[in-house]
Scaffold this motif. Structure first.
Motif, mmCIF file in Angstrom:
data_model
loop_
_atom_site.group_PDB
_atom_site.id
_atom_site.type_symbol
_atom_site.label_atom_id
_atom_site.label_comp_id
_atom_site.label_asym_id
_atom_site.label_seq_id
_atom_site.Cartn_x
_atom_site.Cartn_y
_atom_site.Cartn_z
ATOM 1 N N ASP A 60 54.529 35.330 38.921
ATOM 2 C CA ASP A 60 55.321 34.581 37.933
ATOM 3 C C ASP A 60 55.330 35.250 36.556
ATOM 4 O OD1 ASP A 60 55.770 32.732 39.934
ATOM 5 O OD2 ASP A 60 54.189 31.364 39.246
ATOM 6 N N GLY A 61 55.407 36.563 36.535
ATOM 7 C CA GLY A 61 55.477 37.284 35.272
ATOM 8 C C GLY A 61 54.131 37.627 34.661
ATOM 9 N N TRP A 62 53.039 37.167 35.268
ATOM 10 C CA TRP A 62 51.683 37.474 34.796
ATOM 11 C C TRP A 62 51.056 38.501 35.730
ATOM 12 C CZ3 TRP A 62 49.999 35.169 30.308
ATOM 13 C CH2 TRP A 62 50.709 34.026 29.883
ATOM 14 N N VAL A 63 50.164 39.320 35.194
ATOM 15 C CA VAL A 63 49.519 40.337 36.018
ATOM 16 C C VAL A 63 48.007 40.239 35.926
ATOM 17 C CG1 VAL A 63 51.449 41.947 35.814
ATOM 18 C CG2 VAL A 63 49.544 42.081 34.172
ATOM 19 N N ALA A 64 47.359 40.785 36.943
ATOM 20 C CA ALA A 64 45.923 41.016 36.914
ATOM 21 C C ALA A 64 45.728 42.533 36.954
ATOM 22 C CB ALA A 64 45.224 40.350 38.097
ATOM 23 N N LEU A 65 44.907 43.022 36.057
ATOM 24 C CA LEU A 65 44.590 44.448 35.993
ATOM 25 C C LEU A 65 43.189 44.661 36.542
ATOM 26 C CD1 LEU A 65 45.806 45.148 32.329
ATOM 27 C CD2 LEU A 65 47.130 45.325 34.450
ATOM 28 N N SER A 66 42.994 45.761 37.240
ATOM 29 C CA SER A 66 41.679 45.997 37.814
ATOM 30 C C SER A 66 41.372 47.498 37.816
ATOM 31 C CB SER A 66 41.616 45.463 39.241
ATOM 32 O OG SER A 66 40.324 45.622 39.779
ATOM 33 N N GLY A 67 40.094 47.815 37.698
ATOM 34 C CA GLY A 67 39.660 49.202 37.749
ATOM 35 C C GLY A 67 38.174 49.284 38.007
ATOM 36 N N LYS A 68 37.717 50.464 38.343
ATOM 37 C CA LYS A 68 36.309 50.680 38.665
ATOM 38 C C LYS A 68 35.731 51.761 37.758
ATOM 39 C CE LYS A 68 33.273 50.937 42.677
ATOM 40 N NZ LYS A 68 33.214 50.931 44.142
ATOM 41 N N LEU A 69 34.557 51.483 37.223
ATOM 42 C CA LEU A 69 33.861 52.441 36.363
ATOM 43 C C LEU A 69 33.208 53.503 37.242
ATOM 44 C CD1 LEU A 69 33.295 52.605 33.254
ATOM 45 C CD2 LEU A 69 31.040 51.652 33.770
ATOM 46 N N SER A 70 33.270 54.744 36.793
ATOM 47 C CA SER A 70 32.657 55.814 37.578
ATOM 48 C C SER A 70 31.147 55.599 37.677
ATOM 49 C CB SER A 70 32.955 57.175 36.966
ATOM 50 O OG SER A 70 32.487 57.223 35.619
ATOM 51 N N ALA A 71 30.594 55.962 38.802
ATOM 52 C CA ALA A 71 29.160 55.743 39.036
ATOM 53 C C ALA A 71 28.321 56.747 38.244
ATOM 54 C CB ALA A 71 28.880 55.881 40.516
ATOM 55 N N TYR A 78 41.999 50.337 27.273
ATOM 56 C CA TYR A 78 40.778 50.535 28.058
ATOM 57 C C TYR A 78 40.645 51.940 28.620
ATOM 58 C CZ TYR A 78 39.686 45.554 27.933
ATOM 59 O OH TYR A 78 39.332 44.303 27.517
ATOM 60 N N ALA A 79 41.666 52.758 28.420
ATOM 61 C CA ALA A 79 41.751 54.049 29.114
ATOM 62 C C ALA A 79 40.564 54.964 28.860
ATOM 63 C CB ALA A 79 43.048 54.749 28.726
ATOM 64 N N GLN A 80 39.990 54.937 27.662
ATOM 65 C CA GLN A 80 38.882 55.864 27.372
ATOM 66 C C GLN A 80 37.585 55.471 28.075
ATOM 67 O OE1 GLN A 80 37.137 55.650 23.299
ATOM 68 N NE2 GLN A 80 38.798 54.201 22.881
ATOM 69 N N TRP A 81 37.524 54.256 28.597
ATOM 70 C CA TRP A 81 36.313 53.807 29.289
ATOM 71 C C TRP A 81 36.514 53.642 30.796
ATOM 72 C CZ3 TRP A 81 37.860 51.217 24.711
ATOM 73 C CH2 TRP A 81 37.066 51.511 23.581
ATOM 74 N N ILE A 82 37.668 53.076 31.172
ATOM 75 C CA ILE A 82 37.876 52.753 32.587
ATOM 76 C C ILE A 82 39.369 52.800 32.911
ATOM 77 C CG2 ILE A 82 37.930 50.268 32.092
ATOM 78 C CD1 ILE A 82 36.617 49.788 34.818
ATOM 79 N N PRO A 83 39.758 53.405 34.029
ATOM 80 C CA PRO A 83 41.170 53.423 34.403
ATOM 81 C C PRO A 83 41.566 52.097 35.056
ATOM 82 C CG PRO A 83 39.875 54.637 36.025
ATOM 83 C CD PRO A 83 38.915 54.207 34.953
ATOM 84 N N LEU A 84 42.549 51.459 34.492
ATOM 85 C CA LEU A 84 43.036 50.186 35.030
ATOM 86 C C LEU A 84 44.431 50.351 35.616
ATOM 87 C CD1 LEU A 84 41.998 47.695 32.174
ATOM 88 C CD2 LEU A 84 40.828 48.069 34.359
ATOM 89 N N THR A 85 44.714 49.583 36.647
ATOM 90 C CA THR A 85 46.062 49.525 37.213
ATOM 91 C C THR A 85 46.421 48.065 37.446
ATOM 92 O OG1 THR A 85 45.195 49.726 39.472
ATOM 93 C CG2 THR A 85 45.866 51.763 38.353
ATOM 94 N N VAL A 86 47.690 47.813 37.646
ATOM 95 C CA VAL A 86 48.141 46.447 37.965
ATOM 96 C C VAL A 86 47.757 46.157 39.406
ATOM 97 C CG1 VAL A 86 50.107 44.911 38.219
ATOM 98 C CG2 VAL A 86 50.019 46.518 36.293
#
Length: 303
Positions: A292-303, A279-287
């Motif tokens: 329990d070994g699963w993650v949620a990734l989240s990021g914000k698109l530039s305005a 997703y890096a070319q469109w939106i920066p995501l972080t954990v």
């Protein structure tokens, strides 16, 4: 009516074949469970749409066959073993007492508390907190009752982020039972859309939303495209799996409004960087969080 369970412990390589053979030999039903259940050697298996285990079996599997109380148990086991090409295994018998099976099944599903104020409550229970965000949701065919870490993570994220000042729109891609879409709507989202590839999931989500008095539009992917060709959303949530999420990156990112947010789950911790890179070319995501070994990734698109 009384029944007896025939209990056979076998290796993983024979569990599936023996299960089928027991049915052919006269068993009324067959289930497979971990013979090490409840011990330190227990091996959890998660089966989600698109990520079902290759075999519903464990290194030491316990095959449990239900039979009539007056059945010839020895004959059933012997015939099944012969059909599998293995020696007749030792087995034990367990009497199944007459019970109210509906009540017994219902007793296994208690209300689930998620985040600060969210409760997922089966229809046969009263809500533990009348002031909470209550979702009436029974276990069913569509994935998503709040019990799995990935669902919980997405619900917790929505609870913290959706209640903003201006009206918000939310897309739940891979909606399953509609649980995330309903959380978003009950949190105050102005408009919510759910999408799933499974027609049965769409039917289930619509039924659940009606029961919970949530106005949500649900679509199969092809219908979603035709009805919302250029539609973008303030929040896009997708709780699917790492592989599909990576391939869907261009499509999902095209659905995020300027300044909007994307949250992904269904991702194991060790898969996080691969998804982030996709997703890096469109939106920066972080954990955002891990459970329990699963993650949620989240990021914000530039305005």
């Amino acid at each position: 009516m009384s029944w007896t369970e025939i209990v056979v412990e076998v290796a993983l390589t024979h569990a599936e074949a023996l299960s089928d053979a027991l049915m052919d030999a006269g068993a009324l039903s067959v289930s497979v469970e971990d013979a090490d259940l409840g011990t330190d050697a227990e091996q959890p298996l998660f089966g989600e749409p698109g990520m079902e285990p290759k075999e519903a079996a464990w290194e030491r599997s316990r095959v449990v066959a239900l039979a009539d109380v007056d059945a010839d148990f020895a004959a059933i086991v012997t015939a099944a073993a012969k059909a599998c090409g293995i020696a007749t295994p030792p087995y034990s018998l367990r009497t199944v007492a007459n019970q109210d099976w509906v009540r017994l099944t219902q007793s296994q599903f208690e209300p689930i508390h998620i985040g600060k104020n969210i409760w997922v409550v089966p229809s046969w229970h009263d809500a533990p907190d009348a002031n909470g965000l209550i979702l009436e949701l029974d276990p069913g065919l569509a994935f998503g009752t709040g019990s799995h870490p990935t669902t919980r993570l997405c619900m917790e994220w929505l609870e913290l982020n959706v209640p903003l000042q201006k009206p918000q729109s939310v897309l739940d891609y891979g909606c399953g039972s509609g649980i995330l879409a309903m959380v978003a709507k009950k949190l105050g989202a102005a408009s919510v859309v759910g999408v799933d590839i499974d027609p049965q999931a769409i039917e289930s989500a619509r039924s659940n939303s009606e029961r919970n008095h949530c106005s949500i539009d649900y679509y199969l992917p092809q219908d979603f495209v035709s009805h919302t060709a250029d539609g973008v959303f303030d929040f896009v949530v997708a709780n699917i799996l790492s592989g599909p999420l990576q391939s869907m990156a261009p499509m999902l990112c095209a659905r995020i409004a300027a300044g909007g947010s994307l949250t992904l789950s269904g991702v194991l911790a060790e898969q996080a960087q691969d998804v982030i890179a996709a997703y890096a070319q469109w939106i920066p995501l972080t954990v955002w969080a891990e459970q329990d070994g699963w993650v949620a990734l989240s990021g914000k698109l530039s305005a």
